[in-house]
Motif scaffolding. Structure first.
Motif, PDB file in Angstrom:
ATOM      1  N   PHE A  11     -34.796 -35.414  43.375  1.00  0.00           N
ATOM      2  CA  PHE A  11     -33.675 -34.490  43.244  1.00  0.00           C
ATOM      3  C   PHE A  11     -34.159 -33.054  43.233  1.00  0.00           C
ATOM      4  O   PHE A  11     -35.319 -32.764  42.943  1.00  0.00           O
ATOM      5  CB  PHE A  11     -32.910 -34.769  41.948  1.00  0.00           C
ATOM      6  N   ASN A  65     -33.590 -30.756  41.084  1.00  0.00           N
ATOM      7  CA  ASN A  65     -34.070 -30.258  39.788  1.00  0.00           C
ATOM      8  C   ASN A  65     -35.203 -31.122  39.244  1.00  0.00           C
ATOM      9  O   ASN A  65     -35.421 -31.144  38.048  1.00  0.00           O
ATOM     10  CB  ASN A  65     -32.913 -30.216  38.814  1.00  0.00           C
ATOM     11  N   TYR A  66     -35.864 -31.851  40.089  1.00  0.00           N
ATOM     12  CA  TYR A  66     -37.031 -32.698  39.749  1.00  0.00           C
ATOM     13  C   TYR A  66     -36.652 -33.928  38.937  1.00  0.00           C
ATOM     14  O   TYR A  66     -37.130 -35.016  39.218  1.00  0.00           O
ATOM     15  CB  TYR A  66     -38.125 -31.927  38.991  1.00  0.00           C
ATOM     16  N   ALA A  67     -35.783 -33.721  37.874  1.00  0.00           N
ATOM     17  CA  ALA A  67     -35.350 -34.845  37.036  1.00  0.00           C
ATOM     18  C   ALA A  67     -36.531 -35.637  36.491  1.00  0.00           C
ATOM     19  O   ALA A  67     -36.493 -36.857  36.412  1.00  0.00           O
ATOM     20  CB  ALA A  67     -34.390 -35.763  37.803  1.00  0.00           C
ATOM     21  N   LEU A  68     -37.581 -34.930  36.101  1.00  0.00           N
ATOM     22  CA  LEU A  68     -38.684 -35.625  35.424  1.00  0.00           C
ATOM     23  C   LEU A  68     -38.218 -35.993  34.025  1.00  0.00           C
ATOM     24  O   LEU A  68     -37.462 -35.248  33.401  1.00  0.00           O
ATOM     25  CB  LEU A  68     -39.909 -34.726  35.341  1.00  0.00           C
ATOM     26  N   PHE A  69     -38.658 -37.155  33.528  1.00  0.00           N
ATOM     27  CA  PHE A  69     -38.285 -37.553  32.179  1.00  0.00           C
ATOM     28  C   PHE A  69     -39.076 -36.681  31.207  1.00  0.00           C
ATOM     29  O   PHE A  69     -40.300 -36.802  31.134  1.00  0.00           O
ATOM     30  CB  PHE A  69     -38.581 -39.029  31.949  1.00  0.00           C
ATOM     31  N   PRO A  70     -38.381 -35.817  30.457  1.00  0.00           N
ATOM     32  CA  PRO A  70     -39.119 -34.843  29.652  1.00  0.00           C
ATOM     33  C   PRO A  70     -39.882 -35.465  28.488  1.00  0.00           C
ATOM     34  O   PRO A  70     -40.786 -34.838  27.949  1.00  0.00           O
ATOM     35  CB  PRO A  70     -38.023 -33.892  29.149  1.00  0.00           C
ATOM     36  N   HIS A  71     -39.523 -36.688  28.110  1.00  0.00           N
ATOM     37  CA  HIS A  71     -40.190 -37.302  26.958  1.00  0.00           C
ATOM     38  C   HIS A  71     -41.377 -38.151  27.387  1.00  0.00           C
ATOM     39  O   HIS A  71     -41.943 -38.876  26.590  1.00  0.00           O
ATOM     40  CB  HIS A  71     -39.201 -38.138  26.166  1.00  0.00           C
ATOM     41  N   MET A  72     -41.723 -38.086  28.662  1.00  0.00           N
ATOM     42  CA  MET A  72     -42.875 -38.835  29.146  1.00  0.00           C
ATOM     43  C   MET A  72     -43.872 -37.866  29.775  1.00  0.00           C
ATOM     44  O   MET A  72     -43.477 -36.822  30.299  1.00  0.00           O
ATOM     45  CB  MET A  72     -42.446 -39.853  30.211  1.00  0.00           C
ATOM     46  N   TYR A 101     -43.347 -45.018  35.751  1.00  0.00           N
ATOM     47  CA  TYR A 101     -42.106 -45.632  35.287  1.00  0.00           C
ATOM     48  C   TYR A 101     -41.580 -46.718  36.224  1.00  0.00           C
ATOM     49  O   TYR A 101     -41.212 -47.809  35.796  1.00  0.00           O
ATOM     50  CB  TYR A 101     -41.031 -44.569  35.067  1.00  0.00           C
ATOM     51  N   GLY A 102     -41.561 -46.418  37.525  1.00  0.00           N
ATOM     52  CA  GLY A 102     -41.026 -47.392  38.476  1.00  0.00           C
ATOM     53  C   GLY A 102     -41.864 -48.666  38.551  1.00  0.00           C
ATOM     54  O   GLY A 102     -41.371 -49.717  38.969  1.00  0.00           O
ATOM     55  N   ARG A 155     -43.657 -39.927  41.757  1.00  0.00           N
ATOM     56  CA  ARG A 155     -42.925 -40.935  40.998  1.00  0.00           C
ATOM     57  C   ARG A 155     -42.040 -41.765  41.916  1.00  0.00           C
ATOM     58  O   ARG A 155     -41.969 -42.995  41.797  1.00  0.00           O
ATOM     59  CB  ARG A 155     -42.084 -40.247  39.923  1.00  0.00           C
ATOM     60  N   ALA A 156     -41.359 -41.078  42.838  1.00  0.00           N
ATOM     61  CA  ALA A 156     -40.462 -41.788  43.741  1.00  0.00           C
ATOM     62  C   ALA A 156     -41.235 -42.726  44.656  1.00  0.00           C
ATOM     63  O   ALA A 156     -40.753 -43.802  45.025  1.00  0.00           O
ATOM     64  CB  ALA A 156     -39.647 -40.789  44.555  1.00  0.00           C
ATOM     65  N   LEU A 211     -31.392 -37.675  35.900  1.00  0.00           N
ATOM     66  CA  LEU A 211     -32.422 -38.397  35.140  1.00  0.00           C
ATOM     67  C   LEU A 211     -32.144 -39.895  35.173  1.00  0.00           C
ATOM     68  O   LEU A 211     -33.025 -40.701  35.467  1.00  0.00           O
ATOM     69  CB  LEU A 211     -32.444 -37.908  33.693  1.00  0.00           C
ATOM     70  N   LEU A 215     -35.707 -46.011  40.575  1.00  0.00           N
ATOM     71  CA  LEU A 215     -37.051 -46.556  40.377  1.00  0.00           C
ATOM     72  C   LEU A 215     -37.003 -48.015  39.947  1.00  0.00           C
ATOM     73  O   LEU A 215     -38.043 -48.615  39.698  1.00  0.00           O
ATOM     74  CB  LEU A 215     -37.794 -45.732  39.332  1.00  0.00           C
TER      75      LEU A 215
END
Lengths: 412, 604
Positions: A95, A97-104, A112-113, A161-162, B504, B511
């Motif tokens: 995306f 806005n990157y949509a990286l999981f901020p808590h990881m 993750y995938g 990640r994707a 998110l 994924l």
């Protein structure tokens, strides 16, 4: 007006990775995607480009499974994916806005995938994460938090990640638009080379036509929820199928007038330039030339005998013809008398209204009668100039039959 | 042995299907719990208002509406008297408001007082920077976790005949004031509760005003005052209205405060419903409760309609810069423009300190003093009562233990319910508004009605297919507490979920994560502070809950700390305040948890 976008081909073609057939998405009264049909080939870098609100992002979201089509079918290879949730589509999504999981951490994000699928190839999950981070030049960043990274680095993590689970299709939704111009150019070339390396089918959404031309194998230009043209970047640029495409992709001078004469191009006024080879083949042009009348001036246009994806009939005197000529194909002569030279073809007497210095060239805005023209030059121009262009540099967008008995097929 | 790949694939598919429907699977028990412990009981109560001895009738309802005792002069209008006569009577000196009229009247006064006390606080918090601002801002959440009966005890300790106010007045040679059992005491106590709410919502709105909008107005020629009137005020006042609307609804249905500070002499509708329930006049109680509910819901609905039409949301705005409380040019040389607001705030801080701190301080003081000076007698009394109290008397430790147990049990029910409802109400689908309304209704329905419904239904027993099903009082109390508490979980969790970037979850799903996995892996970890805060809320609401508990615990040994305080308060203020201090301790612990982990809960 012109039917485009459906490359004919057998339905079970194994080279087709992704197919949309007459897909429509409505929200209440508004139709975001309106009967879109397209086929993306295996390993192709396919770009959806258009102004904001044209339906390109919705189309991507339909492919990703985040939206459901109101009608139409959507196939991944031979598999109908209607009603298949995103997690079962085997797509990778990046995306804007990157949509990286901020808590990881970066590494956890990339991994993750892999919680839901075994890594492709014979590698462990850790190795796969390392592989992907190497691929996007972020080796050694695995333990960082996403908020410690720059925008460009975050976007590369998102791409890694994707790609980690080895998806069939990579979907990129305006992935560069939050980055500054220089970084954008560098990153898009990186994305392109990764795509080539992995040979992964990619659908890319952007509003930036320059970006679309720079990276894509093929481009679909969208407007108002519909596809205006699907073709290679060169073709979209050189032979726009519609007026919208002509004006959206790059600068253009669109001319529209009535055909006064159709003749064989034997008088030496066509193709008098010696720099033809520079722009590749000009196979679209035949040996006939139409003369348009625009504001009493005769404008000569080389007629195509192999038009771009259009089943175009013959052109008749009295038809209304729309054509375009790119700014870089206009030549200028500061001596106004040049246009009065008897042998001059397509020579217009115009006035320079303003000029934008762009570095390599200058974009000049001109006024010819009541029309605006745009040109590119390296010279300093002002006041009255003579503008000339070669009939073979004019691309015919559209011909409308003036109402005679021989209606032109397929364009009503 | 090799398992066939097709079998593996099948197993995988089944697991995915299950996970895909896990949200629905969680939603069903939530809806069931809500139906059994809220909608069913409340409905049975309301049906009692219109069904007498098995036949539907509006007689009870009509009698209630036409009783001047309830509706004052308005009842005569409803009974068919000419509007002119009624209007004349209303304008005359001996007009009658009736219980409903009085309830609305005190609610209006309380709302005015809450706004008057709350707005300067918002101005202070939104526009000034000073040490402790953040702490003060988070303290505005305190009323939500302070049990109202404890606050009432604090007010009795402050305004009572021998309270601190009179002690101070006598000390400086002024005559004593009788504020207890006056409307003033009720209004001040209501302001104690609702002014921080007004402050909270207004501060949040004020902070979200974009500084560049004000700067634009100024650059276009507006004076600071004009810029405030034209740019800031329109964005702030919907929040003020929200605070006022909520204050009115809360004070209209206020129960423990009015019961303790007004008694049955200054009864509001809710107090009277309670009295009718106590006197076993269920039909009349139900009719009156229905009227109350109708008024509250109409008000809320009217407000929500207004809000939907007027809400301006600006996100990611650059907030207005805060000023220092110290006048920039110093006290001597400062201009009037600099000094006046600051002087006003100084007065405000003094008034606010008295209103907010005096009751708590008085309660603690009263619990530690007796006729002979400082003493631990009241606490000793609690311990002795525990050891020697008769069966019919309230035993303090039992109350503490019950409160803690009910609190934990209610938390265990309310937290998952609240999370599920949050997820359901923050997703986009048709009918989401309805789900939201259905899930949030417990906020608007009085605890008395819920308690009464549970008592008459589940506790007395329901016959289902020939089997009599009855639950114990404790279970009913936990249910009532869970229903009262879970909307607060929703209010702390849902805003977080809503503000999470949709991409998110979508990234997680692309994924390979199912909807449930995305919730567990991505969404909940990111809104975790809200979940913890919601848990603390649910626990605190339970330990402070009075209305439903008093209905359900009457005549049983399932009383909680608030009930114990109420039993003591009329007879022995000392032990009541001592009990109040114990409750304060428990509540403060919850508050600390909320403040540590909750962060900013702008949703409330």
């Amino acid at each position: 007006m012109i039917t485009v976008g459906s490359d004919p081909g057998p339905p079970a073609d194994p080279s087709i990775a992704l197919e949309l057939a007459d897909v429509t998405r409505r929200y209440g009264d508004t139709t975001a995607v309106d009967g879109v049909s397209l086929r993306v080939r295996q390993g192709e870098f396919f770009t959806l480009v258009g102004p904001s609100g044209c339906g390109k992002t919705t189309t991507l979201r339909l492919i990703g499974g985040f939206e459901t089509p109101s009608s139409g079918t959507l196939r991944f290879g031979n598999r109908d994916v209607a009603g298949v949730p995103p997690e079962e589509r085997d797509v990778g999504v990046v995306f804007q806005n990157y949509a990286l999981f901020p808590h990881m951490t970066v590494g956890e994000n990339v991994a993750y995938g892999l919680r839901f699928a075994d890594p492709p190839g014979d590698v462990s999950r850790t190795e796969r994460v390392q592989e992907l981070l190497d691929l996007v030049d972020l080796s050694g960043m695995a333990d960082r938090d996403p908020d410690e990274l720059s925008g460009g680095q975050r976007q590369r993590v998102a791409i890694a990640r994707a790609l980690a689970p080895g998806p069939q299709v990579l979907l990129l939704d305006e992935p560069m638009s939050a980055l500054d111009a220089k970084l954008r150019e560098r990153l898009r070339m990186q994305v392109r080379s990764i795509q080539r390396e992995l040979d992964i089918t990619t659908v890319y959404v952007t509003h930036d036509q320059e970006e679309a031309l720079a990276v894509s194998d093929r481009v679909a230009v969208m407007n108002g929820g519909r596809i205006e043209q699907v073709a290679t970047p060169r073709r979209v640029y050189r032979e726009p199928a519609t007026r919208f495409v002509a004006e959206f992709i790059g600068d253009n001078n669109v001319l529209s007038g009535t055909v006064r004469d159709v003749a064989a191009a034997d008088d030496g006024t066509v193709g008098d330039r010696d720099d033809r080879g520079e722009h590749g083949d000009r196979g679209e042009h035949g040996d006939r030339v139409a003369t348009l009348e625009i504001d009493d001036a005769p404008i000569r246009v080389a007629l195509p005998d192999r038009p771009a994806g259009v089943d175009q009939g013959p052109v008749h005197v009295g038809d209304r013809l729309t054509a375009c000529v790119r700014p870089e194909n206009l030549r200028f002569d500061q001596d106004p008398d040049a246009s009065r030279a008897p042998a001059a073809t397509n020579a217009l007497e115009a006035t320079v209204e303003s000029a934008e210095f762009l570095g390599e060239t200058t974009r000049v805005h001109l006024r010819w009668n009541d029309r605006s023209l745009v040109g590119r030059t390296r010279d300093l121009l002002s006041g009255s100039v003579s503008v000339r262009f070669d009939p073979v540099d004019v691309h015919v967008i559209d011909v409308t039959d003036a109402g005679g008995d021989e209606a032109i097929d397929g364009r009503r | 042995m090799n398992v066939p790949a097709s079998l593996l694939a099948l197993g995988d598919r089944i697991r995915r299907r299950l996970e895909g429907h896990a949200l629905a699977a969680l939603a069903i028990p939530t809806v069931l719990v809500l139906a059994v412990v809220f909608y069913y009981p409340v409905t049975t109560v309301l049906i009692e208002a219109v069904v007498v001895d098995g036949t539907p009738t509006l007689a009870t309802f009509r009698r209630t509406l036409q009783d001047p005792f309830y509706f004052g002069d308005l009842a005569r209008l409803l009974a068919g008297e000419s509007p002119e006569v009624v209007l004349q009577n209303l304008l005359s000196a001996d007009r009658q408001l009736g219980i409903v009229g009085f309830t609305a009247y005190q609610a209006a006064l309380s709302t005015l007082a809450s706004v008057a006390l709350g707005l300067p606080g918002a101005y202070l918090l939104a526009r000034f920077e000073f040490p402790g601002r953040r702490v003060l801002r988070s303290v505005t959440i305190l009323p939500f976790v302070l049990p109202s009966i404890m606050v009432a005890a604090g007010f009795v300790a402050t305004f009572g005949r021998t309270g601190t106010l009179n002690a101070v007045l006598t000390a400086v040679g002024l005559p004593r004031l009788e504020l207890l059992y006056t409307i003033e005491a009720i209004v001040i106590a209501h302001a104690f509760y609702n002014a921080p709410l007004v402050t909270r919502v207004t501060t949040a709105a004020w902070e979200s005003v974009d500084a560049s909008a004000v700067e634009t107005a100024r650059s276009l020629g507006a004076s600071p005052l004009r810029a405030f009137v034209d740019v800031v005020a329109p964005q702030v006042y919907p929040a003020v209205l929200l605070g006022a609307a909520l204050s009115f609804v809360f004070t209209f249905g206020s129960f423990p405060i009015v019961l303790a500070l007004g008694g049955f002499e200054l009864a509001t509708v809710e107090v009277f419903v309670y009295r009718l329930v106590r006197d076993l006049e269920y039909a009349e109680a139900a009719a009156l409760a229905l009227v109350e509910l109708a008024i509250s819901l109409t008000l809320l609905y009217g407000y929500l309609r207004y809000e939907a039409a007027h809400t301006v949301r600006s996100r990611g705005a650059r907030p207005l810069p805060r000023r220092s409380l110290r006048p920039p040019s110093g006290l001597r040389t400062g201009s009037l423009r600099e000094l006046l607001p600051r002087a006003g705030l100084a007065v405000y801080v003094l008034v606010a300190a008295i209103v907010f701190l005096a009751p708590i301080a008085s309660m603690v003081w009263a619990s530690l003093t007796g006729p002979t000076g400082i003493t631990l007698d009241h606490y000793r009394f609690l311990v002795e009562r525990q050891q020697t109290g008769a069966a019919f008397q309230v035993r303090p430790w039992d109350a503490v233990r019950n409160s803690l147990l009910f609190g934990l049990a209610a938390l265990a029910v309310a937290l998952p319910m609240g999370v599920v409802v949050s997820v359901l109400t923050t997703r986009e689908y048709r009918g989401r508004k309805l789900v939201d309304a259905v899930a949030m209704a417990p906020l608007a329905v009085s605890g008395i009605v819920v308690g009464l419904g549970l008592l008459r239904g589940l506790v007395f027993g329901v016959e289902i297919a020939g089997t009599r099903i009855a639950v114990g009082g404790a279970v009913a109390i936990v249910a009532a507490h869970a229903v009262a508490g879970y909307p607060f979980v929703v209010r702390t969790v849902a805003p977080g979920l809503e503000s999470l970037d949709r991409s998110l979850t979508e990234s997680a799903r692309a994924l390979g994560a199912s909807r449930l996995r995305a919730l567990l892996d991505v969404e909940l970890p990111l809104v975790w502070p809200g979940v913890v805060a919601g848990a603390a809320f649910a626990f605190a609401i339970s330990t402070g809950e009075f209305s439903a508990t008093v209905v359900l615990a009457t005549g049983t040994d399932q009383y909680t700390m608030p009930i114990a305080i109420e039993r003591f308060i009329g007879r022995r203020l000392g032990p009541a305040t001592a009990m109040g201090v114990v409750l304060l301790f428990v509540t403060t612990a919850s508050f600390v948890v909320i403040d540590r982990l909750g962060g900013d809960h702008g949703g409330i």
